[in-house]
Write an enzyme that holds these catalytic residues in place. Structure first.
Site, short mmCIF file in Angstrom:
data_model
loop_
_atom_site.label_atom_id
_atom_site.label_comp_id
_atom_site.label_asym_id
_atom_site.label_seq_id
_atom_site.Cartn_x
_atom_site.Cartn_y
_atom_site.Cartn_z
CG ASP A 47 40.27 -57.08 17.43
OD1 ASP A 47 39.49 -58.03 17.30
OD2 ASP A 47 39.93 -55.89 17.53
CE LYS A 69 33.58 -57.87 11.50
NZ LYS A 69 32.63 -58.67 10.74
CG MET A 184 37.63 -48.73 10.74
SD MET A 184 36.25 -49.70 11.34
CE MET A 184 35.48 -48.56 12.48
#
Ligand code: SAH
Length: 260
Positions: A47, A69, A184
């Protein structure tokens, strides 16, 4: 080195995929199984969040692929990532899928494991230190403390469409979780603050933003729910970052044990 520790670690079988958590940053937070996997893997698919110092621990003969991502940037689609894992496993490789923090905490590890299971590919999950626990610890913030909270919630600031999630009851969250940790959430602070205030949290409650926790670039902003937006505008902090709301933030003044 690990073998010498006599931990009886399982063999990494060709054609299998290990979904491994790399922790929030500091390579010292890797598990013995994660280090073992790094030394054994033929391919490391990591990642964007995984610290470069950790990727560098892979066996020099291993093929390293970055497939993560990343909010706001062009990044491979989730189904391309899983398709690649399946392809590599079918080629008979020992595939290490390395993720920031813990693979099953807001890391799409479940989605990837479900595909592997459906495709009958042997897999193993190696939990990691999640940023919302270990990263906050590096900022001197314990996620629970007897005098502060007996409940704790981890909440994502993004739903599938990148919006602040509304598929749950914010008032129940606000009432039930004394401490709330947002993953996030940095790009959504205005909305998150609005939701929390509307759901009954007080503007004078302590809040912190921890950016790049457990890395040499760690930065911490201590503020309150009511001042968060203005303070972040005055002192912008880079992603990845955690937001934490609740009394435990106040313990940081005594527990700041680590300075990058
Ligand atoms: N599986 C990961 C979380 C992935 S979601 C884990 O268990 O930690 C990505 C979010 O994790 C980021 O937006 C940020 O909120 C948080 N995060 C991951 N690593 C971080 C770090 N070193 N410092 C601060 N936040 C981090």
């Amino acid at each position: 080195m690990i073998a010498a520790m006599n931990l009886d670690l399982p063999p990494f079988q060709p054609g299998s995929v290990w979904l491994v958590g790399a922790g929030p940053g500091d390579p010292g937070l890797l598990t013995a199984l994660a280090l073992h996997a790094l030394s054994q893997a033929d391919v490391v698919v990591h990642d964007a969040l995984v610290d470069a110092r950790i990727v560098a621990l892979a066996n020099p003969a291993a093929q390293v692929e970055s497939m993560g991502k990343r909010g706001g940037q062009a990044s491979p689609k989730q189904d391309q990532i899983t398709a690649r894992l399946v392809e590599l496993a079918r080629m008979g490789k020992k595939v290490l899928r390395l993720k920031g923090g813990d693979p099953f905490v807001f890391g799409r590890g479940a989605e990837e494991a479900l595909v592997l299971a459906a495709e009958n590919i042997l897999f193993r999950v190696v939990p990691g230190v999640s940023a919302g626990i270990g990263g906050l610890a590096y900022a001197g913030i314990p996620v629970t403390a007897k005098q502060c909270n007996s409940t704790l919630a981890f909440v994502t600031g993004h739903d599938q469409d990148g919006d602040v999630p509304d598929g749950f009851d914010w008032e129940s969250l606000a009432r039930g979780a004394q401490v709330i940790v947002f993953y996030m959430g940095l790009s959504k602070v205005e909305t998150l603050v609005q939701r929390l205030l509307a759901a009954g949290r007080r503007p004078d409650e302590l809040m912190a933003v921890v950016s790049k926790a457990a890395t040499p670039q760690q930065q911490v902003l201590e503020t309150t729910l009511g001042s968060l937006v203005a303070d972040l505008a005055a002192t912008p902090l880079p992603a990845p970052a955690l937001l934490v709301l609740g009394g435990v933030v106040g313990l940081r003044q005594h527990l700041r044990w680590w300075q990058p």
